[in-house]
Design a protein around this motif. Structure first.
Motif, PDB file in Angstrom:
ATOM      1  N   VAL A 194     -40.621  31.393   3.808  1.00 17.56           N
ATOM      2  CA  VAL A 194     -39.791  30.544   2.945  1.00 17.56           C
ATOM      3  C   VAL A 194     -40.385  30.604   1.544  1.00 17.56           C
ATOM      4  O   VAL A 194     -41.588  30.362   1.340  1.00 17.56           O
ATOM      5  N   THR A 195     -39.537  30.946   0.581  1.00 18.71           N
ATOM      6  CA  THR A 195     -39.977  31.004  -0.813  1.00 18.71           C
ATOM      7  C   THR A 195     -39.334  29.881  -1.610  1.00 18.71           C
ATOM      8  O   THR A 195     -38.215  29.462  -1.344  1.00 18.71           O
ATOM      9  N   ALA A 196     -40.089  29.409  -2.594  1.00 17.78           N
ATOM     10  CA  ALA A 196     -39.592  28.374  -3.504  1.00 17.78           C
ATOM     11  C   ALA A 196     -40.096  28.719  -4.903  1.00 17.78           C
ATOM     12  O   ALA A 196     -41.301  28.799  -5.134  1.00 17.78           O
ATOM     13  N   SER A 197     -39.154  28.952  -5.805  1.00 18.26           N
ATOM     14  CA  SER A 197     -39.508  29.279  -7.195  1.00 18.26           C
ATOM     15  C   SER A 197     -39.364  28.042  -8.066  1.00 18.26           C
ATOM     16  O   SER A 197     -38.574  27.143  -7.779  1.00 18.26           O
ATOM     17  N   LYS A 198     -40.121  28.037  -9.160  1.00 17.05           N
ATOM     18  CA  LYS A 198     -40.054  26.921 -10.102  1.00 17.05           C
ATOM     19  C   LYS A 198     -39.563  27.449 -11.447  1.00 17.05           C
ATOM     20  O   LYS A 198     -40.106  28.415 -11.982  1.00 17.05           O
ATOM     21  N   SER A 199     -38.526  26.833 -11.954  1.00 19.59           N
ATOM     22  CA  SER A 199     -37.945  27.312 -13.204  1.00 19.59           C
ATOM     23  C   SER A 199     -38.905  27.094 -14.367  1.00 19.59           C
ATOM     24  O   SER A 199     -39.752  26.193 -14.344  1.00 19.59           O
ATOM     25  N   ARG A 200     -38.751  27.906 -15.399  1.00 17.73           N
ATOM     26  CA  ARG A 200     -39.613  27.795 -16.574  1.00 17.73           C
ATOM     27  C   ARG A 200     -39.189  26.607 -17.447  1.00 17.73           C
ATOM     28  O   ARG A 200     -38.051  26.233 -17.479  1.00 17.73           O
TER      29      ARG A 200
END
Length: 370
Positions: free
Chosen positions: A364-370
């Motif tokens: 499971v991946t979770a990205s964080k916006s800039r």
């Protein structure tokens, strides 16, 4: 880990010792290749039709048939041999580690000190981790027999090798390398300057990250001082620069946004349900804008498994020192990450083939916006 990656801390043994290792491996393979298929065939041909006739509907979950199956002699043979093989493995490895321990300890003492270990004063492992000897390993994660003991990590790494080979996972498989390849393919713009591995245990996956990202500062954390002591010695033996920390993944000693990449390997199925949300909240807090959080583990999500395989997951909890297996198998990991503060559109589950094996990893991946 990749079982073709060796280092000088691995216990050495003689011809008789190798025979004992191979005997344990043969038993484990017999369980997986002979007894388990036979048990599944008996379920399909003898148990399931009778149960479905009595219920008047198809079997839906393991609860529909577990008790009739457990009464069969073949189940009792499969279960007892499976459990006995695990105990035989640990006994054999403990003997071989102790026989070679003086050399191992001396080797750990002369390796170049590339890694560091921060042992937090007064730290106590969370209570839930004391509930069982994980994997039936003597003393579990917290085995610490004497000052400077490396036994917990030695047992964990050696036992993991034999267990994986017994599951038909090849010698060249590596969870970390599979994830590193995945990151390079799916997130090619990610160039982390700071990396954190949560629940690193004996450090078998940790050492891949400084090699793959030489410009990054690599940190790793675990709740077991004994495991970390070995992980540091292992990293030194491999020339890997890693900063190890004694800390709970649910309460980390780092500033907000400290890491560009946060990973875990097979940590979630060793984490109590009561701890899962706090771990994901820490991931959201610690991840820098533009960063990536990634959790890899076994692909045993119960809602996607046929009932017989659900039954095997229950066995892990009841008989193999895996008290939180079903906590993980029934958890909505993407949902927990979203609840922790990640944007729903930035959270995604994946199923990745192993590098050298018949199974898939759940990621499971979770990205964080800039």
């Amino acid at each position: 880990m990749s079982r073709d990656l060796t280092h000088d801390l691995m216990p050495r043994t003689d011809h008789d010792g190798m025979s004992r290792r191979l005997a344990v491996l043969a038993i484990k393979r017999a369980v997986g290749r002979v007894l388990q298929p036979a048990l599944m065939k008996m379920y399909e041909e003898d148990i399931r039709p009778v149960v479905e006739s009595d219920l008047g509907r198809p079997v839906e979950t393991a609860a529909d048939f577990r008790e009739p199956l457990k009464q069969r002699g073949l189940y009792k043979v499969w279960s007892s041999v499976n459990r006995a093989s695990q105990h035989r493995m640990w006994t054999m490895l403990a003997d071989q580690i102790d026989a070679d321990y003086d050399r191992i300890a001396a080797t750990a003492g002369v390796s170049e000190q590339r890694a560091s270990l921060d042992g937090a004063d007064g730290f106590e492992a969370p209570d839930y981790i004391r509930q069982a000897d994980i994997h039936c390993q003597p003393g579990g994660y917290l085995l610490d027999r004497f000052e400077g003991d490396l036994g917990a990590g030695l047992l964990y790494e050696m036992g993991g090798n034999i267990y994986a080979l017994g599951q038909n996972i090849g010698a060249k498989d590596s969870k970390a390398q599979r994830i590193i390849d995945f990151i390079r393919g799916e997130f090619p713009d990610l160039k982390p300057s700071s990396i954190l591995e949560l629940g690193c245990s004996a450090g078998a996956q940790t050492s891949y990250y400084p090699a793959a990202f030489p410009d990054a500062e690599v940190h790793a954390a675990d709740i077991s001082h004994a495991m970390l002591r070995y992980a540091k010695a292992r990293a030194d033996a491999l020339g890997a620069s890693v900063h190890f920390h004694l800390a709970d993944a649910a309460n980390m000693p780092f500033d907000d946004g400290a890491f560009d990449l946060i990973v875990s390997h097979n940590m979630l199925h060793e984490t109590a349900a009561s701890h899962q949300a706090a771990v994901m909240q820490e991931c959201e807090r610690l991840l820098a804008p533009g960063g990536l959080c990634l959790h890899q583990d076994v692909a045993v999500q119960l809602d996607k498994l046929p009932p017989f395989i659900q039954f095997l997951s229950e066995w892990q909890k009841e008989n193999n020192g895996e008290p939180f297996w079903l906590d993980y198998a029934t958890a909505d990991i993407p949902g927990i990450l979203i609840d922790a503060g990640f944007d729903a559109g930035a959270v995604k589950p994946h199923y990745l083939d192993q590098l050298d094996g018949p199974l898939q990893w759940y990621v499971v991946t979770a990205s964080k916006s800039r």
